[in-house]
Scaffold this active site. Structure first.
Site, PDB file in Angstrom:
ATOM      1  N   HIS A 144      45.215  29.518  28.025  1.00 13.46           N
ATOM      2  CA  HIS A 144      44.161  29.181  27.051  1.00 13.46           C
ATOM      3  C   HIS A 144      44.659  29.206  25.599  1.00 13.46           C
ATOM      4  O   HIS A 144      43.945  28.747  24.700  1.00 13.46           O
ATOM      5  CB  HIS A 144      42.973  30.141  27.173  1.00 13.46           C
TER       6      HIS A 144
ATOM      7  N   HIS B  38      39.773  27.786  35.443  1.00 14.02           N
ATOM      8  CA  HIS B  38      39.422  27.394  34.063  1.00 14.02           C
ATOM      9  C   HIS B  38      40.428  26.360  33.573  1.00 14.02           C
ATOM     10  O   HIS B  38      41.614  26.450  33.884  1.00 14.02           O
ATOM     11  CB  HIS B  38      39.445  28.618  33.144  1.00 14.02           C
TER      12      HIS B  38
ATOM     13  N   ASP C 253      44.407  27.165  37.987  1.00 10.17           N
ATOM     14  CA  ASP C 253      43.438  28.177  37.560  1.00 10.17           C
ATOM     15  C   ASP C 253      42.061  27.503  37.492  1.00 10.17           C
ATOM     16  O   ASP C 253      41.956  26.324  37.163  1.00 10.17           O
ATOM     17  CB  ASP C 253      43.834  28.708  36.181  1.00 10.17           C
TER      18      ASP C 253
ATOM     19  N   ASP D  26      41.528  32.336  40.442  1.00 10.92           N
ATOM     20  CA  ASP D  26      40.102  32.560  40.240  1.00 10.92           C
ATOM     21  C   ASP D  26      39.227  31.434  40.808  1.00 10.92           C
ATOM     22  O   ASP D  26      38.005  31.464  40.654  1.00 10.92           O
ATOM     23  CB  ASP D  26      39.766  32.820  38.757  1.00 10.92           C
TER      24      ASP D  26
HETATM   25 ZN   LIG Z   1      40.950  31.360  34.863  1.00 13.23          ZN
END
Ligand SMILES: [Zn+2]
Length: 311
Positions: free
Chosen positions: A127, A166, A164, A248
């Site tokens: 991120h 996200h 991931d 995740d």
């Molecule tokens: Zn994540």
């Protein structure tokens, strides 16, 4: 396959506030899984801390100094850098050691001492944008690893695959205008951080986003992975495949609503290894990103590492 794993106890000393999902227990649960006899052949090595200059491979100096200024001096103190991103006194050392492990992993696959490597580090990195720490991430470790492969080992084309749950907004930000790096991501949408739509393709069509609707499972994931990610990586013919390995999207994970099972991570790993065999001399380096259910993380990461070892 010769598989290495980089680790360091400093990764347990990056402390987040009570109740924060990105916590040291994540690595403790993975370590317990790795005690199984299946992992006897895994070569576990202590990651070394990277020089601060390594951060500059993917970030401006202002970002490095900005993060350094916010690291608390006192043990036990925790500073909030951004909405959900916190630093303790050892966080800078942990983040730089994650980078050191990732760079050593790249060295290993290019010098041939390992076919593939997993870096069991925290904090995560995907991120972190060029000039912004966010989403539990300080520096974009995988972007730094890609730049290191290009600078030191002459890699011409690096593919980064991010599964991931996200979207890897930071990695996309850093390579938006860089045709030498392909960034492919499967992720839940809508979900934090909000980026990752299909029409975000980068300046050179080097960004491939495969968003997944909430509540889908293995079938949707595998179809998107095959039709969007694998086909793009195959066409790109990379010298190195890097994986932003977040776990995740596992059905147990509390931060998202994708219903993958451990076997899906085994499957995705195997497909990327096939592509690495075609163009990249088997070179795969995988970095731990998210994964917040301890059981789901240990199962998924364990199967991922086992597949790296088996080929
Ligand atoms: Zn994540």
């Amino acid at each position: 396959m010769t598989t290495r794993l980089y680790e360091n106890t400093v990764f347990l000393e990056h402390i987040t506030p009570p109740g924060h999902p990105e916590r040291p227990d994540r690595l403790r649960s993975l370590n317990l899984a790795l005690e199984h006899p299946n992992f006897t052949a895994l070569k576990r090595i202590e990651a070394k801390v990277a020089n601060e200059d390594a951060v500059l491979l993917a970030h401006p100096e202002s970002h490095l100094f900005g993060v350094m200024r916010q690291i608390p001096e006192e043990e036990g103190e925790i500073n909030q850098l951004e909405a959900d991103t916190y630093a303790s006194s050892k966080s800078l050392q942990a983040a730089l050691t994650a980078i050191g492990g990732a760079m050593a992993a790249v060295d290993d696959v290019f010098t041939g001492v390992a076919d593939n490597v997993f870096v069991a580090s925290r904090p995560p990195g995907h991120h972190a944008e060029k000039d912004k720490a966010m989403g539990f991430c300080f520096f974009n470790t995988i972007a730094i690893a890609a730049r290191h492969a290009q600078k030191v080992h002459g890699a011409e084309r690096v593919a980064i695959v991010d599964w991931d749950v996200h979207h890897g907004n930071g990695t996309q930000d850093i390579f938006w205008d860089d045709p030498s790096v392909l960034f492919c991501s499967t992720h839940q949408m809508p979900l934090y951080p909000g980026t990752g739509a299909k029409d975000e393709t980068g300046v050179h069509n080097n960004i491939v986003n495969a968003p997944l609707s909430p509540n889908v499972g293995s079938d949707h994931f595998r179809e998107a992975f095959k039709s969007r990610v694998l086909s793009a990586v195959k066409d790109f013919s990379p010298d190195l495949i890097l994986i932003s390995a977040g776990f995740d999207a596992h059905h147990r994970d509390p931060l998202a609503q994708i219903n993958l099972v451990g076997d899906d991570f085994d499957w995705a790993t195997a497909r990327l290894m096939e592509l690495a065999d075609r163009s990249a001399g088997n070179r795969v380096v995988s970095l731990l990103e998210g994964g917040y259910d301890l059981e789901g993380l240990a199962e998924s990461a364990g199967l991922h590492i086992l597949r790296l070892m088996k080929g």
